[in-house]
Design a protein around this motif. Sequence first.
Motif, PDB file in Angstrom:
ATOM      1  N   GLY A  87       0.832  -1.197   0.000  1.00 39.97           N
ATOM      2  CA  GLY A  87       0.000   0.000   0.000  1.00 39.97           C
ATOM      3  C   GLY A  87       0.864   1.242   0.000  1.00 39.97           C
ATOM      4  N   PRO A  88       0.224   2.395  -0.031  1.00 38.67           N
ATOM      5  CA  PRO A  88       0.986   3.649  -0.095  1.00 38.67           C
ATOM      6  C   PRO A  88       1.683   3.977   1.219  1.00 38.67           C
ATOM      7  CG  PRO A  88      -1.354   4.098   0.120  1.00 38.67           C
ATOM      8  CD  PRO A  88      -1.222   2.612  -0.040  1.00 38.67           C
ATOM      9  N   ARG A  89       2.730   4.771   1.098  1.00 36.91           N
ATOM     10  CA  ARG A  89       3.451   5.283   2.271  1.00 36.91           C
ATOM     11  C   ARG A  89       3.521   6.791   2.120  1.00 36.91           C
ATOM     12  NH1 ARG A  89       7.561   0.544   1.516  1.00 36.91           N
ATOM     13  NH2 ARG A  89       8.434   1.529  -0.308  1.00 36.91           N
ATOM     14  N   LEU A  90       3.229   7.481   3.173  1.00 40.47           N
ATOM     15  CA  LEU A  90       3.336   8.933   3.182  1.00 40.47           C
ATOM     16  C   LEU A  90       4.479   9.303   4.117  1.00 40.47           C
ATOM     17  CD1 LEU A  90      -0.478   9.669   3.599  1.00 40.47           C
ATOM     18  CD2 LEU A  90       0.817   9.492   1.473  1.00 40.47           C
ATOM     19  N   VAL A  91       5.392  10.131   3.627  1.00 40.21           N
ATOM     20  CA  VAL A  91       6.575  10.489   4.409  1.00 40.21           C
ATOM     21  C   VAL A  91       6.640  11.995   4.555  1.00 40.21           C
ATOM     22  CG1 VAL A  91       9.092  10.354   4.541  1.00 40.21           C
ATOM     23  CG2 VAL A  91       7.810   8.499   3.483  1.00 40.21           C
ATOM     24  N   GLN A  92       6.936  12.435   5.751  1.00 40.18           N
ATOM     25  CA  GLN A  92       7.179  13.858   5.963  1.00 40.18           C
ATOM     26  C   GLN A  92       8.195  14.016   7.072  1.00 40.18           C
ATOM     27  OE1 GLN A  92       3.259  15.319   6.941  1.00 40.18           O
ATOM     28  NE2 GLN A  92       3.730  15.431   9.109  1.00 40.18           N
ATOM     29  N   VAL A  93       8.879  15.140   7.039  1.00 45.86           N
ATOM     30  CA  VAL A  93       9.803  15.493   8.112  1.00 45.86           C
ATOM     31  C   VAL A  93       9.117  16.546   8.952  1.00 45.86           C
ATOM     32  CG1 VAL A  93      12.048  16.466   8.682  1.00 45.86           C
ATOM     33  CG2 VAL A  93      11.820  14.931   6.724  1.00 45.86           C
ATOM     34  N   ASP A  94       9.028  16.274  10.228  1.00 45.84           N
ATOM     35  CA  ASP A  94       8.367  17.182  11.162  1.00 45.84           C
ATOM     36  C   ASP A  94       9.410  17.916  11.991  1.00 45.84           C
ATOM     37  OD1 ASP A  94       5.826  16.003  10.474  1.00 45.84           O
ATOM     38  OD2 ASP A  94       6.298  14.351  11.823  1.00 45.84           O
ATOM     39  N   ARG A  95       9.180  19.194  12.195  1.00 43.78           N
ATOM     40  CA  ARG A  95       9.999  19.974  13.128  1.00 43.78           C
ATOM     41  C   ARG A  95       9.296  19.908  14.469  1.00 43.78           C
ATOM     42  NH1 ARG A  95      10.247  25.490  14.836  1.00 43.78           N
ATOM     43  NH2 ARG A  95       8.458  25.899  13.523  1.00 43.78           N
ATOM     44  N   ILE A  96      10.005  19.498  15.487  1.00 42.57           N
ATOM     45  CA  ILE A  96       9.413  19.372  16.816  1.00 42.57           C
ATOM     46  C   ILE A  96       9.401  20.762  17.442  1.00 42.57           C
ATOM     47  CG2 ILE A  96       9.588  18.249  19.059  1.00 42.57           C
ATOM     48  CD1 ILE A  96      11.233  16.056  17.412  1.00 42.57           C
ATOM     49  N   VAL A  97       8.210  21.284  17.635  1.00 41.50           N
ATOM     50  CA  VAL A  97       8.038  22.641  18.119  1.00 41.50           C
ATOM     51  C   VAL A  97       7.970  22.676  19.642  1.00 41.50           C
ATOM     52  CG1 VAL A  97       6.534  24.670  18.047  1.00 41.50           C
ATOM     53  CG2 VAL A  97       6.882  23.301  15.993  1.00 41.50           C
ATOM     54  N   ALA A  98       7.266  21.743  20.223  1.00 38.10           N
ATOM     55  CA  ALA A  98       7.114  21.720  21.669  1.00 38.10           C
ATOM     56  C   ALA A  98       6.783  20.308  22.110  1.00 38.10           C
ATOM     57  CB  ALA A  98       5.989  22.667  22.102  1.00 38.10           C
ATOM     58  N   SER A  99       7.122  19.999  23.333  1.00 39.54           N
ATOM     59  CA  SER A  99       6.731  18.721  23.918  1.00 39.54           C
ATOM     60  C   SER A  99       6.555  18.928  25.415  1.00 39.54           C
ATOM     61  CB  SER A  99       7.766  17.635  23.626  1.00 39.54           C
ATOM     62  OG  SER A  99       9.001  17.955  24.226  1.00 39.54           O
ATOM     63  N   LYS A 100       5.724  18.121  25.992  1.00 41.10           N
ATOM     64  CA  LYS A 100       5.460  18.223  27.420  1.00 41.10           C
ATOM     65  C   LYS A 100       5.194  16.822  27.925  1.00 41.10           C
ATOM     66  CE  LYS A 100       2.941  20.910  30.711  1.00 41.10           C
ATOM     67  NZ  LYS A 100       2.715  22.296  30.958  1.00 41.10           N
ATOM     68  N   GLY A 101       5.571  16.540  29.115  1.00 45.98           N
ATOM     69  CA  GLY A 101       5.333  15.210  29.669  1.00 45.98           C
ATOM     70  C   GLY A 101       6.641  14.480  29.894  1.00 45.98           C
ATOM     71  N   ASP A 102       6.514  13.171  30.009  1.00 46.55           N
ATOM     72  CA  ASP A 102       7.679  12.342  30.289  1.00 46.55           C
ATOM     73  C   ASP A 102       8.683  12.409  29.146  1.00 46.55           C
ATOM     74  OD1 ASP A 102       6.513  11.494  32.669  1.00 46.55           O
ATOM     75  OD2 ASP A 102       5.541   9.782  31.707  1.00 46.55           O
ATOM     76  N   PRO A 103       9.975  12.335  29.478  1.00 44.60           N
ATOM     77  CA  PRO A 103      10.976  12.281  28.415  1.00 44.60           C
ATOM     78  C   PRO A 103      10.733  11.061  27.529  1.00 44.60           C
ATOM     79  CG  PRO A 103      12.017  12.549  30.561  1.00 44.60           C
ATOM     80  CD  PRO A 103      10.565  12.296  30.798  1.00 44.60           C
ATOM     81  N   LEU A 104      11.172  11.144  26.268  1.00 45.29           N
ATOM     82  CA  LEU A 104      10.942  10.043  25.335  1.00 45.29           C
ATOM     83  C   LEU A 104      11.440   8.713  25.861  1.00 45.29           C
ATOM     84  CD1 LEU A 104      11.772  11.616  21.874  1.00 45.29           C
ATOM     85  CD2 LEU A 104       9.560  10.928  22.749  1.00 45.29           C
ATOM     86  N   ASN A 105      12.585   8.703  26.549  1.00 54.40           N
ATOM     87  CA  ASN A 105      13.113   7.431  27.015  1.00 54.40           C
ATOM     88  C   ASN A 105      12.280   6.835  28.145  1.00 54.40           C
ATOM     89  OD1 ASN A 105      13.880   9.277  28.923  1.00 54.40           O
ATOM     90  ND2 ASN A 105      16.039   8.710  28.937  1.00 54.40           N
ATOM     91  N   ASP A 106      11.321   7.578  28.687  1.00 54.88           N
ATOM     92  CA  ASP A 106      10.427   7.048  29.708  1.00 54.88           C
ATOM     93  C   ASP A 106       9.165   6.430  29.124  1.00 54.88           C
ATOM     94  OD1 ASP A 106      12.190   7.845  31.637  1.00 54.88           O
ATOM     95  OD2 ASP A 106      11.021   9.572  32.308  1.00 54.88           O
ATOM     96  N   VAL A 107       8.917   6.603  27.824  1.00 57.60           N
ATOM     97  CA  VAL A 107       7.737   6.034  27.180  1.00 57.60           C
ATOM     98  C   VAL A 107       8.121   4.646  26.697  1.00 57.60           C
ATOM     99  CG1 VAL A 107       6.017   6.301  25.363  1.00 57.60           C
ATOM    100  CG2 VAL A 107       6.969   8.323  26.476  1.00 57.60           C
ATOM    101  N   GLY A 108       7.606   3.622  27.362  1.00 58.98           N
ATOM    102  CA  GLY A 108       8.030   2.261  27.073  1.00 58.98           C
ATOM    103  C   GLY A 108       7.206   1.565  26.010  1.00 58.98           C
ATOM    104  N   VAL A 109       7.732   0.450  25.539  1.00 65.11           N
ATOM    105  CA  VAL A 109       7.019  -0.390  24.586  1.00 65.11           C
ATOM    106  C   VAL A 109       5.731  -0.861  25.232  1.00 65.11           C
ATOM    107  CG1 VAL A 109       7.118  -2.590  23.345  1.00 65.11           C
ATOM    108  CG2 VAL A 109       9.135  -1.118  23.443  1.00 65.11           C
TER     109      VAL A 109
END
Length: 170
Positions: free
Chosen positions: A135-157
Amino acid sequence: MAIALSRRALLAGAGYAAAAGALGTRLVSLAEAQESGQQAVAPSLCLTMVFPNVPKARFRDDRYVKKHMPLLRKIYGDSVGRIELRTAQASLPGLPPASVIATTHLWINDVRGFSQALGANSKDINADLDALAKGPRLVQVDRIVASKGDPLNDVGVGSEVFSTFYKVPE
């Protein structure tokens, strides 16, 4: 051993390679602007790939986790800080079916290194993606403008994540 390629597969492969080359070139331009002082702060970028839920589309998340993620880690090395795979869960009663079957995110640490690795390895990356997704794939590059909450390494599988995708008005 001869392998028969359909015209469609050949054109799709050429399109994916051209798109990867164009993306890599654009990202290198961004890195050069940053290095020349035109951008004071390193951009926080994330490459997002969306696999829409269209007829006959499929996505093998087991293969993505066991084969594709290690391939990406080998190719990109430290230029990517995090690789995420998100898959749609069954819809709740009364809600429309998911419009996306899977979403991947590559958190880019080193734009130049990422661009160079993408340009040199786009054929292998796309061949592996073709083996796990239809099927189709859509690709984009996102600029991360803001984030709030737990650091990425705290979000587990296995964490639940709420995502909203909006269609671009025609």
